[in-house]
Design a protein around this motif. Sequence first.
Motif, PDB file in Angstrom:
ATOM      1  N   LYS A  87       0.849  -1.194   0.000  1.00  0.00           N
ATOM      2  CA  LYS A  87       0.000   0.000   0.000  1.00  0.00           C
ATOM      3  C   LYS A  87       0.885   1.246   0.000  1.00  0.00           C
ATOM      4  O   LYS A  87       1.737   1.415   0.870  1.00  0.00           O
ATOM      5  N   PRO A  90      -1.413   7.319   0.023  1.00  0.00           N
ATOM      6  CA  PRO A  90      -2.459   7.730  -0.916  1.00  0.00           C
ATOM      7  C   PRO A  90      -2.232   9.134  -1.450  1.00  0.00           C
ATOM      8  O   PRO A  90      -1.671   9.992  -0.761  1.00  0.00           O
ATOM      9  N   LYS A  95      -7.793  11.208  -2.343  1.00  0.00           N
ATOM     10  CA  LYS A  95      -8.464  10.841  -1.082  1.00  0.00           C
ATOM     11  C   LYS A  95      -9.477  11.914  -0.685  1.00  0.00           C
ATOM     12  O   LYS A  95     -10.627  11.618  -0.362  1.00  0.00           O
ATOM     13  N   GLU A 123      -8.631   4.570 -10.384  1.00  0.00           N
ATOM     14  CA  GLU A 123      -7.207   4.727 -10.041  1.00  0.00           C
ATOM     15  C   GLU A 123      -6.386   4.137 -11.184  1.00  0.00           C
ATOM     16  O   GLU A 123      -6.647   3.016 -11.624  1.00  0.00           O
ATOM     17  N   TRP A 344     -13.223   5.444   2.139  1.00  0.00           N
ATOM     18  CA  TRP A 344     -11.962   5.526   1.393  1.00  0.00           C
ATOM     19  C   TRP A 344     -11.129   4.271   1.644  1.00  0.00           C
ATOM     20  O   TRP A 344     -10.606   3.665   0.713  1.00  0.00           O
ATOM     21  N   GLU A 345     -11.015   3.887   2.925  1.00  0.00           N
ATOM     22  CA  GLU A 345     -10.244   2.687   3.265  1.00  0.00           C
ATOM     23  C   GLU A 345     -10.816   1.447   2.586  1.00  0.00           C
ATOM     24  O   GLU A 345     -10.083   0.582   2.119  1.00  0.00           O
ATOM     25  N   SER A 347     -12.387   1.363  -0.222  1.00  0.00           N
ATOM     26  CA  SER A 347     -12.036   1.427  -1.649  1.00  0.00           C
ATOM     27  C   SER A 347     -10.580   1.011  -1.873  1.00  0.00           C
ATOM     28  O   SER A 347     -10.253   0.369  -2.869  1.00  0.00           O
ATOM     29  N   VAL A 348      -9.711   1.356  -0.932  1.00  0.00           N
ATOM     30  CA  VAL A 348      -8.295   0.952  -1.029  1.00  0.00           C
ATOM     31  C   VAL A 348      -8.182  -0.573  -0.915  1.00  0.00           C
ATOM     32  O   VAL A 348      -7.451  -1.217  -1.677  1.00  0.00           O
ATOM     33  N   ASN A 349      -8.922  -1.158   0.036  1.00  0.00           N
ATOM     34  CA  ASN A 349      -8.918  -2.621   0.181  1.00  0.00           C
ATOM     35  C   ASN A 349      -9.408  -3.298  -1.101  1.00  0.00           C
ATOM     36  O   ASN A 349      -8.854  -4.309  -1.538  1.00  0.00           O
ATOM     37  N   SER A 351      -9.202  -2.217  -4.106  1.00  0.00           N
ATOM     38  CA  SER A 351      -8.251  -2.058  -5.203  1.00  0.00           C
ATOM     39  C   SER A 351      -7.235  -3.187  -5.224  1.00  0.00           C
ATOM     40  O   SER A 351      -6.630  -3.493  -6.260  1.00  0.00           O
TER      41      SER A 351
END
Length: 359
Positions: A87, A90, A95, A123, A344-345, A347-349, A351
């Motif tokens: 990771k 960001p 963000k 992204e 947001w977190e 969405s990161v997971n 990805s």
Amino acid sequence: MSVFFEKVILQQQQNLPFVLYCKPNSDTIIGMFQQNDNLYEAVDFTEKGFVFSSFDGNKTFLIPENESKILGVVWEKEEFEFSEYIKQIPNVSNKNNFESIVAKGIQAIENNEFKKVVLSRKETIELENFDLVVTFKKLIQLYPTACVYCFYHPKVGIWMGATPEQLVKANVNVFETMALAGTQKDYGSEEIVWGQKEKEEQQFVTDYIVEQLNEVALEVSVTEPYSLKAGSIWHLKSDIWGVLNAGFSLKQVVQLLHPTPAVCGLPKEASKRFILENENYDRTFYTGFLGELNSSFAVDSVSSSLFVNLRCMEIEIDAEQHTAKANLFMGCGITKDSIPEKEWEESVNKSMTMKKVLK
């Protein structure tokens, strides 16, 4: 390399359309290799082939059975290294922008504009030595319970994904679909505990789908929600099935269901309008749908098996510059209890699903 995948490489070199796909829990990869570069469209859903449709429903492309060579191959597991994608810090602007849109969505829900909205972001990551065949094989190996696909058309581009969500499965007048919502990361626990936000979100989706299908079906049955694992993510799922009334077509069912509350929101039109006005990018085929349309080669009878285009990416290749990049898409279901930073977190997971196969 097998004859099947040699055909894939040759087809791409010749700039001819094709689709590869492996349905959930199957060990067979099907390839449809179109023999010309025409861009066909599905109009009334009586066509036969593989359909690929956009989120807004304005583009519904088709690789037709009668214009394609169809091959199948049994997938054999290979040794791949799947290193965890590190990771990165960001992008602060990305963000902030996403959290701002989520906050706006929450405010709209509080203003009673809609009950739920699914907001997404795109992204882009640069790729080194991208290999379409290897990436596709990695997707199948990592996500055996998903519908894994690779769609290529020189006039559309390259899309790949591993989607866990069935839009509809139909055989004559019998249909199956699902309600899929709620998300949490897998931490290796045996017992999955769901919060009120996720339970409520999943119930919204279930109620909406049943309500829509009651307009066209003799009877609709639904299971209690249960936990479903898709890669490193858990979802809440309910199975839904029924029998269509006489006179209703597959196209009408698809139009009722798409886009589902799991990718759009509730009510559909109000949430869709909010998405189109606020997301600040064009989803194109992300959260559209894809799959077999009136296929007669995969089973004994004519059937359709369509999936929502989730957990996907668009691959852009610049042959002259010898560069490639992947556009990844991640969405989150927003309700009155959502917290922008947590979305947001999430969405990161999400990805990581595609990033794992790009290493």
